[in-house]
Design a protein around this motif. Structure first.
Motif, PDB file in Angstrom:
ATOM      1  N   TYR A 263       0.850  -1.186  -0.093  1.00 53.07           N
ATOM      2  CA  TYR A 263      -0.208   0.101   0.052  1.00 53.07           C
ATOM      3  C   TYR A 263       0.899   1.278   0.035  1.00 53.07           C
ATOM      4  CZ  TYR A 263      -2.755   3.820   2.047  1.00 53.07           C
ATOM      5  OH  TYR A 263      -3.289   4.912   2.187  1.00 53.07           O
ATOM      6  N   PHE A 264       1.938   1.335   0.908  1.00 51.34           N
ATOM      7  CA  PHE A 264       2.830   2.451   0.914  1.00 51.34           C
ATOM      8  C   PHE A 264       3.773   2.566  -0.261  1.00 51.34           C
ATOM      9  CE2 PHE A 264       2.536   1.884   5.588  1.00 51.34           C
ATOM     10  CZ  PHE A 264       1.844   3.028   5.965  1.00 51.34           C
ATOM     11  N   ASP A 265       3.987   1.475  -0.931  1.00 53.86           N
ATOM     12  CA  ASP A 265       4.691   1.527  -2.222  1.00 53.86           C
ATOM     13  C   ASP A 265       4.005   2.150  -3.317  1.00 53.86           C
ATOM     14  OD1 ASP A 265       6.932   1.220  -3.713  1.00 53.86           O
ATOM     15  OD2 ASP A 265       6.741  -0.864  -4.149  1.00 53.86           O
ATOM     16  N   GLU A 266       2.774   2.014  -3.413  1.00 52.44           N
ATOM     17  CA  GLU A 266       2.018   2.757  -4.314  1.00 52.44           C
ATOM     18  C   GLU A 266       1.563   4.022  -3.811  1.00 52.44           C
ATOM     19  OE1 GLU A 266       0.762   1.763  -7.286  1.00 52.44           O
ATOM     20  OE2 GLU A 266       2.103   0.065  -6.998  1.00 52.44           O
ATOM     21  N   LEU A 267       1.316   4.432  -2.515  1.00 56.46           N
ATOM     22  CA  LEU A 267       1.119   5.760  -2.153  1.00 56.46           C
ATOM     23  C   LEU A 267       2.320   6.510  -2.377  1.00 56.46           C
ATOM     24  CD1 LEU A 267      -0.755   7.738  -0.208  1.00 56.46           C
ATOM     25  CD2 LEU A 267       0.595   6.749   1.593  1.00 56.46           C
ATOM     26  N   ARG A 268       3.332   6.226  -2.122  1.00 58.98           N
ATOM     27  CA  ARG A 268       4.439   7.440  -2.274  1.00 58.98           C
ATOM     28  C   ARG A 268       4.703   7.872  -3.699  1.00 58.98           C
ATOM     29  NH1 ARG A 268      10.197   4.426  -4.118  1.00 58.98           N
ATOM     30  NH2 ARG A 268       9.504   2.558  -4.861  1.00 58.98           N
ATOM     31  N   LYS A 269       3.874   7.431  -4.656  1.00 62.20           N
ATOM     32  CA  LYS A 269       3.965   7.914  -5.947  1.00 62.20           C
ATOM     33  C   LYS A 269       3.087   9.203  -5.879  1.00 62.20           C
ATOM     34  CE  LYS A 269       4.564   3.387  -8.078  1.00 62.20           C
ATOM     35  NZ  LYS A 269       3.918   2.244  -8.625  1.00 62.20           N
ATOM     36  N   LEU A 271       2.878  11.213  -3.129  1.00 60.14           N
ATOM     37  CA  LEU A 271       3.052  12.193  -2.015  1.00 60.14           C
ATOM     38  C   LEU A 271       3.925  13.256  -2.576  1.00 60.14           C
ATOM     39  CD1 LEU A 271       4.324   9.571   0.388  1.00 60.14           C
ATOM     40  CD2 LEU A 271       2.059  10.717   0.559  1.00 60.14           C
ATOM     41  N   LYS A 272       3.825  14.500  -1.878  1.00 66.40           N
ATOM     42  CA  LYS A 272       4.590  15.578  -2.332  1.00 66.40           C
ATOM     43  C   LYS A 272       6.130  15.802  -1.661  1.00 66.40           C
ATOM     44  CE  LYS A 272       0.283  18.240  -2.456  1.00 66.40           C
ATOM     45  NZ  LYS A 272      -0.639  19.188  -1.588  1.00 66.40           N
ATOM     46  N   SER A 340      10.697   9.030  -9.098  1.00 61.10           N
ATOM     47  CA  SER A 340      11.348   9.324  -7.682  1.00 61.10           C
ATOM     48  C   SER A 340      11.567  10.778  -7.477  1.00 61.10           C
ATOM     49  CB  SER A 340      12.853   8.540  -7.583  1.00 61.10           C
ATOM     50  OG  SER A 340      12.644   7.310  -7.837  1.00 61.10           O
ATOM     51  N   GLY A 341      10.521  11.338  -7.955  1.00 58.00           N
ATOM     52  CA  GLY A 341      10.330  12.976  -7.329  1.00 58.00           C
ATOM     53  C   GLY A 341      10.700  14.001  -8.272  1.00 58.00           C
TER      54      GLY A 341
END
Length: 659
Positions: A263-269, A271-272, A340-341
């Motif tokens: 879940y977090f692996d998908e969420l990080r894409k 995030l700000k 990656s940002g």
């Protein structure tokens, strides 16, 4: 209403606005209203200094300029976490915990990619902040951390507490600060983490205040004094007024742990800000002593590291760049994709062999990632999406000047053979002026390209003729009187750079910064170096046949000799005074520097070691005496421990070099 009451009310309003905006991401007043309140408070505090308060929100503007950072000894060490890289290692971590605690539960939290910090409060008021340092001793960065707007200067309860957290820079703030640096002709930050770490170590807190840093807190020193579980600690921190990342989960099983990581692996894409993994902690704080510690890590927690993010995109074209030595590098022009940002539109393809081995073609769909989370790289072709793309064919003429390309036997790269190649000239000029060579401020890539196109810069000696065109330069787009004065001052100052920097700046093939230092130690003047013989060069440690041949070939070329004579006429330093080797325990010791150091770049640390009589090597072997290991030291540290080599941390290094 008294003046004192009015000042207190303004402070409360501004603190509440800061909390709503920076911690809860839910502003309740406009920027205009906020600025008006802050302006009024600043004016009143200046008129009535008797009501000064170190906890006032006006202190977040900065203004303290430090000489250096004072050391801070942590009450409880700031330990790093052991890493988990795959499901198998996660299974092992869980099984080890389960053997001690039956059916353990966990807190799963996003691992923020920033700078660890410890925050100390007395009677609910912020009094000190310190970096991790070596885990035991950090640096006091109180005045810089005070400028972070999400940091509460006064808590909602008047308690004594020490809190651990992570300082980071959002994608928006990172983009803004790099845009400002580009406009000022400064080197850009590589990524938000480096930008945050570099900002916190500024000596001028006003600079830090402008960087828009942010903070998340996640732990309390001596947590059992406050709560019984990690989830309760996070809720308690939020209650006190600390910024807490809202993305955390209570997990009751191994399967649920794996689901939360996915879940977090998908969420990080979405995030700000950058996150590079999930921190997994046993939830019950009372079990921590039972689970224990290794020498470096607690056994009750670990960091699951995400795989380097990769994305699918299309290769729109393959272009070719000319380097300062004439090397031709193929580059993929990509359909822009966010990785990656940051937005990626180009990726290196290294050389012909790399492209042919992976069979990369124009219009192919490919997987792209950031090597080391920094450099975009094509890693794999998606052959199922291929149609009738033409196979790659290497060019045989230079894209800059049309000169014939040559690939020498045993080498992977092609080189332009034209000594007057414009592409080589531009990159050679950029390298010569770079910070690691002659350090000519404001003469960066864009400026060099502009001055080259305008015919002011064609060769290195042209740099030292720019003062003849001061008025004309001021008329160029993006220039002005101050910028031209700054450029000309930097050019004048570069004449005093050390001889090894000049040799490195010339761009001689195979001669890097370290080899340049070796050369000038043996040949301490340009005349001696010009006359250096191949058979003498190969007897020097660290200079093999390939480097010796490059040096001899360079100084046999009359064009290069004439250029050096011209530079000498401008007053550039072309001699080297051997530095006196101090009596020090580093004498004749071989070091390997690895990981990220907080107070030095690796280049700076290597230079210090050499000045104290030591040698620096790039690889660990039985001949290595010391490994200087910073944060995130990897395989070199592992090999050192395996071979029983002395490992030195940064704090010990700093003590040793001052002895």
């Amino acid at each position: 209403m008294s003046i004192e009451t009015k000042i207190k009310n303004l402070r409360n309003q501004i603190n509440e606005a800061n909390y709503d905006y920076h911690t809860k991401d839910n502003p309740k007043i406009s920027d205009f209203q906020y600025d008006a309140l802050l302006k009024e408070l600043i004016e009143l505090e200046q008129l009535y200094p008797e009501f000064d308060d170190p906890s006032s929100p006006t202190k977040k503007i900065g203004g303290i300029v430090l000489d250096k950072f004072i050391k801070h000894t942590h009450k409880v060490p700031m330990m790093s976490l052991g890493n988990i890289f795959n499901e198998s290692e996660l299974d092992s971590f869980y099984e080890r915990i389960d053997k001690v605690i039956s059916n353990p539960t966990f807190a799963a939290e996003l691992k923020i990619d920033g700078l660890a910090v410890s925050l100390i409060y007395e009677s609910g008021k912020f009094v000190k902040a310190a970096t991790r340092g070596n885990g035991t001793i950090g640096e006091d960065v109180t005045e810089n951390v005070r400028t972070i707007k999400s940091l509460p200067l006064v808590l909602n309860e008047p308690i004594d507490i020490e809190v651990r957290g992570e300082i980071y820079m959002s994608h928006e703030a990172f983009k803004k600060v790099n845009l400002e640096r580009a406009n000022e002709g400064l080197d850009l930050f590589v990524n938000p983490r480096n930008a945050a770490a570099g900002s916190i170590r500024q000596l001028d807190s006003k600079i830090v205040a402008k960087r828009s840093l942010s903070l998340f807190t996640y732990a309390v020193v001596e947590p059992m004094l406050y709560q019984k579980t990690q989830i309760d600690i996070l809720k308690y921190l939020d209650k006190l007024g600390f910024p807490v990342n809202p993305h955390y989960k209570y997990v009751e099983s191994l399967e649920a742990l794996k689901e939360s990581i996915n879940y977090f692996d998908e969420l990080r894409k979405k995030l700000k800000y950058d996150t590079d993994g999930v921190v997994i902690k046993v939830n019950d704080l009372s079990t921590y002593d039972m689970l224990g510690f290794t020498a470096k890590h607690p056994k009750y927690a670990a960091a699951y590291k995400f795989q380097a993010e990769k994305q699918i995109t299309e290769v729109k074209d393959i272009i070719f760049q000319v380097g300062r030595t004439g090397v031709i590098t193929p580059v993929a022009e990509l359909k822009p994709v966010f990785i990656s940002g940051s937005l990626v539109s180009r990726a290196t393809l290294h050389n012909e062999d790399y492209i042919l081995n992976k069979d990369i073609r124009i219009n192919d769909y490919v997987y792209v990632h950031k090597a080391g989370e920094i450099i975009p790289e094509v890693i794999e072709v998606i052959f199922d999406k291929r149609n009738d793309q033409e196979p790659f064919k290497m060019i045989d003429h230079c894209p800059a000047c049309g000169g014939v390309l040559e690939r020498k036997l045993g080498e992977a790269d092609y080189y332009c053979t034209n000594p007057n190649c414009s592409g080589k000239n531009i990159f050679g000029l950029i390298h010569f002026a770079s910070r690691v060579a002659m350090d000519i401020d404001t003469l960066g890539e864009k400026v060099v390209e502009l001055l080259h196109d305008q015919t002011y810069l064609q060769t290195i000696p042209d740099i030292y003729k720019l003062n003849q065109y001061s008025n004309e330069l001021q008329e160029l787009p993006g220039f002005g009187k101050k910028k031209v004065e700054k450029l000309l001052d930097a050019i004048e100052n570069s004449k005093n750079m050390s001889f090894d920097k000049l040799i490195f700046g010339l761009g001689i093939k195979n001669v890097g910064a370290k080899v340049a230092k070796t050369l000038v130690n043996v040949y301490p003047s340009i005349e001696l170096l010009i006359d250096a013989k191949y058979e003498d060069l190969i007897t020097i440690p660290e200079i093999g046949p390939e480097i010796a041949l490059s040096v001899v070939s360079y100084f046999k070329d009359n064009n290069n000799i004439n250029m050096l004579l011209e530079l000498k006429s401008f007053g550039l330093n072309m001699t080297h005074e051997k530095e006196e080797i101090l009596e020090h325990e580093f004498n004749n010791k071989t070091f390997v520097v690895t990981g990220t150091l907080d107070s030095f770049s690796r280049t700076e640390a290597s230079s210090i070691i050499e000045k104290l009589g030591g040698k620096v090597s790039g690889s660990v072997s039985k001949k290595t005496d010391y490994v200087l290991a910073g944060r995130d030291a990897g395989s070199k540290l592992d090999k050192a421990l395996e071979l029983g080599i002395n490992v030195m941390d940064e704090e010990t290094f700093k003590v040793k070099i001052n002895e």
